[in-house]
Design a protein around this motif. Sequence first.
Motif, PDB file in Angstrom:
ATOM      1  N   GLY A  90       6.774   1.641  43.799  1.00  0.00           N
ATOM      2  CA  GLY A  90       7.907   1.360  44.083  1.00  0.00           C
ATOM      3  C   GLY A  90       7.986   1.485  45.636  1.00  0.00           C
ATOM      4  N   VAL A  91       7.534   2.893  45.938  1.00  0.00           N
ATOM      5  CA  VAL A  91       7.589   3.066  47.722  1.00  0.00           C
ATOM      6  C   VAL A  91       6.589   2.303  48.596  1.00  0.00           C
ATOM      7  CG1 VAL A  91       7.071   5.090  49.369  1.00  0.00           C
ATOM      8  CG2 VAL A  91       8.204   6.167  46.884  1.00  0.00           C
ATOM      9  N   TYR A  92       5.313   2.474  48.066  1.00  0.00           N
ATOM     10  CA  TYR A  92       4.594   0.772  48.494  1.00  0.00           C
ATOM     11  C   TYR A  92       5.948   0.433  48.671  1.00  0.00           C
ATOM     12  CZ  TYR A  92       1.594  -2.665  49.507  1.00  0.00           C
ATOM     13  OH  TYR A  92       0.721  -3.967  49.701  1.00  0.00           O
ATOM     14  N   LEU A  93       6.314  -1.017  47.454  1.00  0.00           N
ATOM     15  CA  LEU A  93       7.285  -1.708  47.982  1.00  0.00           C
ATOM     16  C   LEU A  93       8.100  -1.923  49.217  1.00  0.00           C
ATOM     17  CD1 LEU A  93       7.474  -3.280  44.302  1.00  0.00           C
ATOM     18  CD2 LEU A  93       5.974  -4.145  46.277  1.00  0.00           C
ATOM     19  N   LEU A  94       8.661  -0.503  49.071  1.00  0.00           N
ATOM     20  CA  LEU A  94       9.913  -0.020  49.449  1.00  0.00           C
ATOM     21  C   LEU A  94       9.141  -0.594  51.504  1.00  0.00           C
ATOM     22  CD1 LEU A  94      11.921   2.579  48.391  1.00  0.00           C
ATOM     23  CD2 LEU A  94      12.699   0.132  48.705  1.00  0.00           C
ATOM     24  N   GLY A  95       7.981   0.236  51.529  1.00  0.00           N
ATOM     25  CA  GLY A  95       7.351   0.414  52.257  1.00  0.00           C
ATOM     26  C   GLY A  95       7.047  -0.619  53.511  1.00  0.00           C
ATOM     27  N   ARG A  96       6.194  -1.761  52.429  1.00  0.00           N
ATOM     28  CA  ARG A  96       6.065  -3.315  53.141  1.00  0.00           C
ATOM     29  C   ARG A  96       7.300  -3.898  53.548  1.00  0.00           C
ATOM     30  NH1 ARG A  96       3.996  -6.307  54.302  1.00  0.00           N
ATOM     31  NH2 ARG A  96       3.616  -7.760  52.399  1.00  0.00           N
ATOM     32  N   SER A  97       8.768  -3.668  53.031  1.00  0.00           N
ATOM     33  CA  SER A  97      10.109  -4.750  53.117  1.00  0.00           C
ATOM     34  C   SER A  97       9.864  -3.953  54.737  1.00  0.00           C
ATOM     35  CB  SER A  97      10.844  -4.120  52.501  1.00  0.00           C
ATOM     36  OG  SER A  97      11.998  -2.921  52.935  1.00  0.00           O
ATOM     37  N   PHE A  98       9.388  -2.968  55.351  1.00  0.00           N
ATOM     38  CA  PHE A  98       9.720  -2.164  56.697  1.00  0.00           C
ATOM     39  C   PHE A  98       8.724  -2.636  57.858  1.00  0.00           C
ATOM     40  CE2 PHE A  98      13.205  -0.052  54.615  1.00  0.00           C
ATOM     41  CZ  PHE A  98      14.032  -0.698  54.993  1.00  0.00           C
ATOM     42  N   THR A  99       7.601  -3.264  57.296  1.00  0.00           N
ATOM     43  CA  THR A  99       6.536  -3.420  57.961  1.00  0.00           C
ATOM     44  C   THR A  99       5.342  -4.683  58.034  1.00  0.00           C
ATOM     45  OG1 THR A  99       4.460  -2.682  59.639  1.00  0.00           O
ATOM     46  CG2 THR A  99       5.228  -1.467  56.902  1.00  0.00           C
ATOM     47  N   ARG A 100       4.590  -5.649  58.471  1.00  0.00           N
ATOM     48  CA  ARG A 100       3.680  -6.178  58.051  1.00  0.00           C
ATOM     49  C   ARG A 100       2.895  -5.782  57.806  1.00  0.00           C
ATOM     50  NH1 ARG A 100       4.236 -11.020  63.048  1.00  0.00           N
ATOM     51  NH2 ARG A 100       7.119 -11.633  62.333  1.00  0.00           N
ATOM     52  N   SER A 101       2.085  -4.628  57.369  1.00  0.00           N
ATOM     53  CA  SER A 101       1.138  -3.589  57.302  1.00  0.00           C
ATOM     54  C   SER A 101       1.229  -3.496  55.569  1.00  0.00           C
ATOM     55  CB  SER A 101       1.118  -2.237  58.267  1.00  0.00           C
ATOM     56  OG  SER A 101       0.189  -1.426  57.717  1.00  0.00           O
ATOM     57  N   ARG A 102       0.064  -2.988  55.311  1.00  0.00           N
ATOM     58  CA  ARG A 102      -0.323  -2.730  54.146  1.00  0.00           C
ATOM     59  C   ARG A 102      -0.586  -1.830  53.749  1.00  0.00           C
ATOM     60  NH1 ARG A 102      -1.360  -7.908  52.811  1.00  0.00           N
ATOM     61  NH2 ARG A 102       0.234  -9.245  51.035  1.00  0.00           N
ATOM     62  N   THR A 103      -1.794  -1.585  54.662  1.00  0.00           N
ATOM     63  CA  THR A 103      -2.169   0.023  55.523  1.00  0.00           C
ATOM     64  C   THR A 103      -1.532   1.489  54.567  1.00  0.00           C
ATOM     65  OG1 THR A 103      -3.626  -0.632  56.297  1.00  0.00           O
ATOM     66  CG2 THR A 103      -3.763   1.177  55.868  1.00  0.00           C
ATOM     67  N   GLY A 104      -0.190   1.488  55.883  1.00  0.00           N
ATOM     68  CA  GLY A 104       1.096   2.276  55.905  1.00  0.00           C
ATOM     69  C   GLY A 104       1.758   2.423  54.713  1.00  0.00           C
ATOM     70  N   PRO A 105       2.454   1.300  54.215  1.00  0.00           N
ATOM     71  CA  PRO A 105       2.820   1.934  52.827  1.00  0.00           C
ATOM     72  C   PRO A 105       2.199   2.247  51.806  1.00  0.00           C
ATOM     73  CG  PRO A 105       3.669  -0.673  53.670  1.00  0.00           C
ATOM     74  CD  PRO A 105       1.896   0.107  54.811  1.00  0.00           C
ATOM     75  N   ALA A 106       0.755   1.872  51.987  1.00  0.00           N
ATOM     76  CA  ALA A 106       0.018   2.088  50.824  1.00  0.00           C
ATOM     77  C   ALA A 106      -0.554   4.119  50.365  1.00  0.00           C
ATOM     78  CB  ALA A 106      -1.022   1.433  50.849  1.00  0.00           C
ATOM     79  N   LEU A 107      -0.725   4.666  52.054  1.00  0.00           N
ATOM     80  CA  LEU A 107      -1.002   5.767  52.068  1.00  0.00           C
ATOM     81  C   LEU A 107       0.362   6.788  52.670  1.00  0.00           C
ATOM     82  CD1 LEU A 107      -2.631   5.267  55.530  1.00  0.00           C
ATOM     83  CD2 LEU A 107      -3.697   5.842  53.479  1.00  0.00           C
ATOM     84  N   GLY A 108       1.739   5.647  52.640  1.00  0.00           N
ATOM     85  CA  GLY A 108       2.824   6.779  52.448  1.00  0.00           C
ATOM     86  C   GLY A 108       2.931   6.781  50.236  1.00  0.00           C
ATOM     87  N   ALA A 109       2.720   5.777  50.482  1.00  0.00           N
ATOM     88  CA  ALA A 109       3.120   5.876  48.508  1.00  0.00           C
ATOM     89  C   ALA A 109       2.139   6.964  47.852  1.00  0.00           C
ATOM     90  CB  ALA A 109       2.846   4.120  47.910  1.00  0.00           C
ATOM     91  N   MET A 110       1.068   6.626  48.648  1.00  0.00           N
ATOM     92  CA  MET A 110      -0.423   8.099  47.469  1.00  0.00           C
ATOM     93  C   MET A 110       0.192   9.363  48.742  1.00  0.00           C
ATOM     94  SD  MET A 110      -4.024   5.562  48.273  1.00  0.00           S
ATOM     95  CE  MET A 110      -4.047   5.543  49.934  1.00  0.00           C
ATOM     96  N   ALA A 111       1.073   9.313  49.510  1.00  0.00           N
ATOM     97  CA  ALA A 111       1.492  10.438  50.079  1.00  0.00           C
ATOM     98  C   ALA A 111       2.331  11.361  49.004  1.00  0.00           C
ATOM     99  CB  ALA A 111       1.378  10.847  51.740  1.00  0.00           C
TER     100      ALA A 111
END
Length: 213
Positions: free
Chosen positions: A98-119
């Motif tokens: 879910g955190v990955y999907l939330l991150g994707r809602s604010f950026t076009r990048s997939r790398t940042g949200p994935a790293l945030g979710a893993m963190a």
Amino acid sequence: SDNAPQAPRYQPDRVDLLAALGLAILALAAYIRTLAPDLLYGDSAEFQCLAYTFGVTHSTGYPTYLFLARLVGFIPLGSPAYRVSLFSAMCAATSVGGVYLLGRSFTRSRTGPALGAMALGISYTFWSQAIIAEVYTPGAAFFIAVLLMLLLWNGTGEARYLFASGVLGGLSLGVHMSVLLLAPAAGLFLLLRRRRGGATWRPALLGALTGVA
């Protein structure tokens, strides 16, 4: 005003959903590998026992948590106590996706949200609560789900997402009362959307009353 920042209008595509699922599966595998194997102590033992017997815990009773943990208890894996801890792991893994999907809602990048979710997934405190019978990762999962439903409603305008956010918010009070802290922000979000001519309170309130009931 027209120059005010706009809330993200987000709809996940297939790649996003698969990425979120993959992150959740990886997290779940890690949590299961380190999951508490049997009966614990303190509040965790109370949750493990009362989820199995459908009893009532200390305040606030945690009815939604106990009911969902009991459903997971029907999975034929390990002992009943192990399955209640497994519920925490499942909710933690859901939160990571879910955190990955939330991150994707604010950026076009997939790398940042994935790293945030893993963190989040490998952080000490989060992981420690993902492998025992506790209410915190289920509370996090509900918190994230409410936010996602609000963003989906904002992106699509479909009232069903607004209703779902209310239902999840109401149900979350039976998991952990800390999710109630989201209510002022959600209310302000709806108020701002209403001023731009796009919001209605009825689905959200009806959903919240349904969830509480």
